[in-house]
Each structure stands twice: as structure tokens, then as C-alpha cells.
Design a protein around this motif. Structure first.
Motif, mmCIF file in Angstrom:
data_model
loop_
_atom_site.group_PDB
_atom_site.id
_atom_site.type_symbol
_atom_site.label_atom_id
_atom_site.label_comp_id
_atom_site.label_asym_id
_atom_site.label_seq_id
_atom_site.Cartn_x
_atom_site.Cartn_y
_atom_site.Cartn_z
ATOM 1 N N GLN A 1 0.855 -1.172 0.190
ATOM 2 C CA GLN A 1 -0.032 -0.010 0.072
ATOM 3 C C GLN A 1 0.847 1.162 0.028
ATOM 4 O OE1 GLN A 1 -2.796 -0.028 3.301
ATOM 5 N NE2 GLN A 1 -4.356 -1.007 1.931
ATOM 6 N N GLN B 1 -0.151 5.203 0.360
ATOM 7 C CA GLN B 1 -1.228 6.374 0.508
ATOM 8 C C GLN B 1 -0.670 7.590 0.603
ATOM 9 O OE1 GLN B 1 -4.505 5.238 0.894
ATOM 10 N NE2 GLN B 1 -4.722 7.656 0.791
ATOM 11 N N ARG C 1 -3.651 15.504 -10.167
ATOM 12 C CA ARG C 1 -3.506 14.475 -9.101
ATOM 13 C C ARG C 1 -2.318 13.953 -9.082
ATOM 14 N NH1 ARG C 1 -7.561 12.420 -6.499
ATOM 15 N NH2 ARG C 1 -7.234 10.287 -5.412
ATOM 16 N N TYR D 1 0.634 11.094 -7.566
ATOM 17 C CA TYR D 1 0.564 9.722 -7.205
ATOM 18 C C TYR D 1 2.202 9.320 -6.824
ATOM 19 C CZ TYR D 1 -3.458 9.197 -10.032
ATOM 20 O OH TYR D 1 -4.697 9.603 -10.699
ATOM 21 N N TRP E 1 1.540 1.229 -7.203
ATOM 22 C CA TRP E 1 1.163 2.719 -7.106
ATOM 23 C C TRP E 1 0.209 2.884 -6.171
ATOM 24 C CZ3 TRP E 1 2.859 6.293 -10.795
ATOM 25 C CH2 TRP E 1 3.700 5.969 -11.866
ATOM 26 N N GLY E 2 -0.049 4.076 -5.628
ATOM 27 C CA GLY E 2 -1.161 4.522 -4.651
ATOM 28 C C GLY E 2 -2.115 5.230 -5.443
ATOM 29 N N SER E 3 -3.528 5.523 -4.895
ATOM 30 C CA SER E 3 -4.427 6.107 -5.492
ATOM 31 C C SER E 3 -4.556 7.666 -5.620
ATOM 32 C CB SER E 3 -5.899 5.979 -4.484
ATOM 33 O OG SER E 3 -5.849 6.252 -3.391
#
Length: 128
Positions: A2, A4, A92, A94, A118-120
Motif C-alpha cells: 500500500q 497512501q 492528481r 501519485y 502505485w497509490g491512489s
């Protein structure tokens, strides 16, 4: 695995934001971390990365001199301090991990192909 990303938001031109990328599920100390961004209708852009030790960093020309990347391996977190923000920084953002970028190497650009997880992402909007 993860990753984040957090810390995004709406800011006026010239102001600052600090993004964080909190990692878990892999051996953080072994991986470089990179920041990418993507604006609507534009290609993903690699803007900064840091080696596993923190001893090597890269910045794209678009953010050099304004953004600073750092990491705290004890907290498994990478930071992106963004100063003098411009409307064109709206995107955005990332974070992703990589075994490619290491101490002692020089890169001309960041490729998303070198990054495995990759994160969101977190949205950054720079507007007056």
C-alpha cells in the motif's frame, strides 16, 4: 503493498503544500519512491524521486527549485514539499515504489515502467 498519498487540497498560487506518501506491505528501506502527477487530458509526468537511503534525488525541470522530496524510513513515509505553487501544478499526485533508482545513478527522466506499485493519489488544485 500500500502506498497512501495525502496532503492535497486547494491552494492559491504562490502558496505551499506538503504531500505525504505512507507505505506498508513491503520492505520500505529497500525501495526508491517516486512522485508522479497527471492532469486531465495530459500524460502522466514523473516529477521527483528519492533513493532508498535518501542519498540521491531527482527533480523534473518543471518542479526543480520549488519542490523538495525527503523520506523518513523509520516512519515509512516520503514527503514532497511543494512551494511557490502555480496553476500548472494542478493535477492528481501519485507515489510509487521502485527498485531502479539508486544512490550514484543519474537519470534524465522518470519512467513509470520503473515503478511497480502505485497509490491512489491525492488531488492538488492551484487556483485563485
Amino acid at each position: 503493498v500500500q502506498l497512501q498519498a495525502s496532503g492535497g487540497g486547494l491552494v492559491r498560487p504562490g502558496r505551499s503544500l506538503r504531500l505525504s506518501c505512507a507505505a506498508s506491505g513491503f520492505i520500505f528501506d529497500n525501495y526508491a519512491i517516486g512522485w508522479f502527477r497527471q492532469a486531465p487530458g495530459k500524460e502522466r509526468e514523473g516529477i521527483s524521486c528519492i533513493s532508498s537511503s535518501g542519498g540521491n534525488t531527482y527533480y523534473s525541470d518543471s518542479v526543480k527549485g520549488r519542490f523538495t522530496i525527503s523520506r523518513d524510513n523509520a516512519k515509512k513515509t516520503v514527503y514532497l514539499q511543494m512551494n511557490s505553487l502555480k496553476p500548472e501544478d494542478t493535477a492528481r499526485y501519485y507515489c510509487a515504489n521502485s527498485l531502479y533508482f539508486r544512490d550514484g545513478i543519474t537519470i534524465a527522466t522518470m519512467s513509470h515502467l520503473d515503478y511497480s506499485s502505485w497509490g491512489s493519489g491525492t488531488q492538488v488544485t492551484v487556483s485563485s
